[in-house]
Design an enzyme around this catalytic site. Sequence first.
Site, PDB file in Angstrom:
ATOM      1  N   GLN A  13       1.038  -1.399  -0.280  1.00 58.78           N
ATOM      2  CA  GLN A  13       0.045   0.355  -0.133  1.00 58.78           C
ATOM      3  C   GLN A  13       0.845   1.460  -0.160  1.00 58.78           C
ATOM      4  O   GLN A  13       1.903   1.446   1.005  1.00 58.78           O
ATOM      5  CB  GLN A  13      -0.540   0.223   1.573  1.00 58.78           C
ATOM      6  N   TYR A  57      -5.464  10.756   4.112  1.00 56.54           N
ATOM      7  CA  TYR A  57      -3.904  11.558   3.746  1.00 56.54           C
ATOM      8  C   TYR A  57      -3.698  11.981   2.094  1.00 56.54           C
ATOM      9  O   TYR A  57      -5.145  12.766   1.583  1.00 56.54           O
ATOM     10  CB  TYR A  57      -3.120   9.732   3.314  1.00 56.54           C
ATOM     11  N   ARG A  91      -7.738   2.271  -2.421  1.00 58.74           N
ATOM     12  CA  ARG A  91      -8.324   1.976  -1.192  1.00 58.74           C
ATOM     13  C   ARG A  91      -9.278   3.992  -1.165  1.00 58.74           C
ATOM     14  O   ARG A  91      -8.505   4.373  -1.443  1.00 58.74           O
ATOM     15  CB  ARG A  91      -8.144   1.926  -0.031  1.00 58.74           C
ATOM     16  N   ARG A 111      -8.464  -5.898  13.029  1.00 57.85           N
ATOM     17  CA  ARG A 111      -7.515  -6.108  14.551  1.00 57.85           C
ATOM     18  C   ARG A 111      -8.242  -7.490  14.657  1.00 57.85           C
ATOM     19  O   ARG A 111      -7.341  -7.843  15.562  1.00 57.85           O
ATOM     20  CB  ARG A 111      -8.644  -5.317  14.837  1.00 57.85           C
TER      21      ARG A 111
END
Length: 794
Positions: A492, A573, A621, A719
């Site tokens: 990524q 971002y 993404r 997670r």
Amino acid sequence: MKIAIIGGGPGGLYLAALLKQLDPAHEITVWERNAPDDTFGFGVVFSDETLGGIENADTVFSAAMSRRFARWTDIDIHYRGESHTVGGQGFAAMGRKDLLHLLQERCRELGVTLRFSTPAPEVAGLRASHDLVVGADGVNSGVRTAHADAFRPSLDRRHSKYMWLGTDRVFEAFQFFVKETEWGVVQVHGYPYSDTGSTFIVEMHEDVWRRAGFDATEDAVFAPGVSDEPAVARIRELFADELGGHRLFANNSKWLNFTTVRNERWHHGNLVLIGDAAHTAHFSIGSGTKLAMEDALALAACLHEHPHTQSALSAYECERRPVVESTQRAAQASLEWFENIGRYTGQEPTQFCFNLLTRSRRITYDNLRTRDQEFADRVDTAFAAAQGLETGAPAMFQPFRIGRLELKNRVVVSPMDMYSAVDGVPGDFHLVHLGSKAMGGAGLVMTEMVCVSPEGRITPGCTGLWNHEQLRSWQRIVSFVHDRSTARIGLQLGHSGRKGSTRLMWEGMDEPLAEDNWEVVGPSALPYGPGSPVPRELTRSALDALTAEFVAAARRGAEAGFDLLELHCAHGYLLSSFLSPLANRRTDRYGGSPANRLRFPLEVFDAVRAVWPAERPMTVRISATDWAPDGTTEDDAVEIARAFIAHGAAAIDVSTGQVTKDERPAYGRSYQTPFADRIRHEAAAGTGAAVIAVGAIASWDDVNSILLAGRADLCAVGRTHLYDPHWTLHAAADQEYRGPAAAWPVQFGAGSRKPPTARTDAVRPRLSLLRADPAGESVHLRWKPLRDGVPVVG
């Protein structure tokens, strides 16, 4: 106590009866503006859980209800000329009028004062003369409206039209009639409630409703109790086959838009709300009557358990709010599914049925398999057949291709920043972190966001690919994954933009560095949030330099041997901030319209795609919503996805949020999956591009449910893999799957069986005379009442 209850519906009456039983000295008065027999609606449905609570609270009333119940376990779904039956659900229903009569009778037996055809006195006067005033006056609550400053309600008017009707066709089970018309999809929710009738709710999106001409009476004003007869007549014609010659009844039936009611507070002083006055949940997941009676039970218990009214009301709200909010989340998912039902009409019938059944995320694949194994087997078979795969493996262990990249299964380890690099160099920690996840069975393991420059880092601990030392370290990790597992590993690539120069997560997430900080950049000079640095607005030459950094990093990634590259255009971002109107206020060709905001991210994508090996896929993404007013919406997300797919993206990884600190996410189980679902059906359909769902996908059951319903092609799980690096292999063991999609490393083969415990090792005796056939008729109970000894034929 002296108690005033405003509203003589099921919630108000049940509360009165319970309170009077708990303390006969209570002086309770119920005001209801309608007459006792002015009952609107037809049948009400209860869950076994609610019925258990009613039985525990009042055995006399529970027994009276039970004698009037219609009971069944099946759901019939009629779609594209096929009927599918699913068993094992468990329903109990009765007529609303019967329920109210039973409650009225019970209240009179107990000494409750009932004042029908009598509007309640002013609330202020009641509050002064009573210890407690209860607003049980429904969705259009006058009590709530008069005290809106205290309760702070929000009313969400939805996009579909529905009408509540009845029929003397006695259905044997719950019925979903999904009819594709020239105007769009129209559906019926039907269920029996007695040996004489069934509820028949007609629903369609407002756009379909208008195209069909049902808006002809839109401006008509109907008196209370008067139905929209022209619309009812048209519905009779439209569903003549489904009615099968039986009559269709109206009862105050007119077109409505469902309104989801929420309140920030449910009580104020000695005033409290219950039922639809406090909250509503869409009829497609159950009855508002159920919630109202559960409220009544909890409120009565809390008033009895606590010595002071205020502590009792606080306890009531504390107890009920989490239950109601969970129900409302499920109801929201369900109502949105039906609002968008036209999106799914291209699905194969078995998958469509599974999709419908799992729409609220409360029924899952495993849950459905427990209820009706035969239907679950059909779902598995249809899923495999539609993709030319062999039946036998759970959906998550079916192979998948992203572009030319073959994955052994459909589990992705989601990118997760570890903040553990030194000068951007991934070390032994990253080798163990990513290597363990690869050996743990996932089909694709993604790196954290790897930054294209020192200034592109989020924190000093972020990894990078701007020099040869970082390249060599990534090569070591990639080689380990390829040598020691059958997983694939993806890179990524991203730049922190205005969210950079911050502390490590555990030192203060998104908090600026106290020293050794660096300049942050963005599309506009707008900080991420209070306390964040103001970014430098990027010039044309700076954009060119950034693009070159992405290209150089991509070349290094290809040399490192990564199987896939994902461009990070999410979470606020750099590239994400260009896409969001909350971060991008430019007035040049890179700001303003959605197309302009897309321009720079697409330029970077094209430049990277040009140097990334053609046989290796590129994915993107995105944040499908900013969860904030005036930010990116899901409509925007569909167009963003379309644009990247048109430029060659092999998959869209659908996340949300983290673009502004002012966001208000609607957290919940698989809460981001609906965005992936929409993008898959509206942007990716027919393109060959895949869609990856991510966000609170916590179990293998969730993964299978999402895949089988067609909501996504792959699931990214984060997670959960931190909790258990071997989560994918353990999921295979739990499902008793053994095959190449979940092959244990030979060194770990001895641990592929779950360790025995006292419970799993015990040899159980046989305690029943006959063994039940889980796929047999035992899971199917249909409502077949007798009238004069003869079965009622629906």
